[in-house]
Write a protein that holds these residues in place. Sequence first.
Motif, short mmCIF file in Angstrom:
data_model
loop_
_atom_site.label_atom_id
_atom_site.label_comp_id
_atom_site.label_asym_id
_atom_site.label_seq_id
_atom_site.Cartn_x
_atom_site.Cartn_y
_atom_site.Cartn_z
N ALA A 54 0.82 -1.22 0.00
CA ALA A 54 0.00 0.00 0.00
C ALA A 54 0.85 1.27 0.00
O ALA A 54 0.38 2.32 -0.38
N THR B 10 -16.14 -2.10 -2.40
CA THR B 10 -15.79 -1.13 -1.37
C THR B 10 -16.55 -1.34 -0.07
O THR B 10 -16.17 -0.79 0.96
N GLU C 32 -7.13 -3.23 1.49
CA GLU C 32 -7.39 -2.06 0.66
C GLU C 32 -6.56 -2.04 -0.62
O GLU C 32 -7.05 -1.70 -1.69
N ASP C 33 -5.27 -2.44 -0.53
CA ASP C 33 -4.43 -2.36 -1.72
C ASP C 33 -4.90 -3.33 -2.80
O ASP C 33 -4.87 -3.02 -3.99
N VAL D 39 -8.03 -4.43 -3.20
CA VAL D 39 -9.29 -3.89 -3.75
C VAL D 39 -8.97 -2.77 -4.75
O VAL D 39 -9.57 -2.70 -5.83
N ASP D 40 -8.01 -1.91 -4.40
CA ASP D 40 -7.61 -0.86 -5.34
C ASP D 40 -7.14 -1.45 -6.66
O ASP D 40 -7.43 -0.93 -7.74
#
Length: 344
Positions: A7, A320, A326-327, A329-330
Amino acid sequence: MTALPSAVQAPPSASELLDRCRALVLPALTEAVGRLHPWVAEMAGYSFGWCEVGGAPAAAPGGKGVRQALAVLGARAAGADGRAGVPAAVAVELVHAFSLLHDDIMDGDATRRRRPAVWKAYGTGPAVLAGDALFALAVETLAAAPGGAGGLRLLSAALTDLVRGQADDLLFAARPFTGPERVTPEEYRAMAEHKTGALLGCAAALGAALGGAPGQVVAALDRAGRHLGVAFQLVDDVLGIWGDPAVTGKPAGGDLRQRKKTFPVLAALDSPAAARRLPALLDSPGRAAEAADLIEAAGGRAAALTEARRLTTEARTLLTRLPLAEDAVDGILRLVDHLAGREL
């Protein structure tokens, strides 16, 4: 080994993500194909762009690697190392290759990625055999992975949907463009979800399952991948009519000359004016440009792109809202934007 970015690093582009995931998966994919009968392995290698007919090494264009990337990112999204998703990536890539070999035979498509299709290069019987071998190898690969037995249920469900979608696609060809028996845009969306979306959804879900994700997360990733798959197909439909041949590798208006019932065509036929004129244009291969203009004027192109954007928005909303890394999903969202943004 090539690692996915953390991330704190500058976020990679979608193309970089695809390259990194391919590099992570390629050794396992190569090892799996190497377990096949040598002749069948050669045909598989040819289909992946690794060799020429006869086995000489080649660097021909391969697939985009979207499914294997979703499997690796699905594992990462579940909080596991990307390596946990590699067996899922190999399995879905093998199933995808199997489906393409058989699709080209059923559709009579003589080329694939600017080369003769496997059935044209080796013969129909050998191509069917190679496809069967890839399917069996996918099951074997997944069954041997930690947690793979449960993953087989996901893969078999996706395969059932894929066959259903292919059956509908073949049956659509015999149905008229107008009248009570015509194919509706709603039927087409369902076909595209089964034929294209099911395996994309399975890829993300299977990677997450092997990464230890709970059932509700696995199911939501499957749903998001299915949305992405239909959006991917709709953009492909647009490119099949209006795409730049230098980019797509296909002749402009090729889908129209083949009288394919793609979403822009079906949406345009909802317009009474297009319903009166378009079937005759589609029956005249030399009038593909006129047909494309009429489809656009009747709103077919806009309808396809609007529906693709709606589905990518739904996929983003699902992703989301999940408790995921998070990384990863990004990364998945970058792939979503990349695939749905191919408006060439």
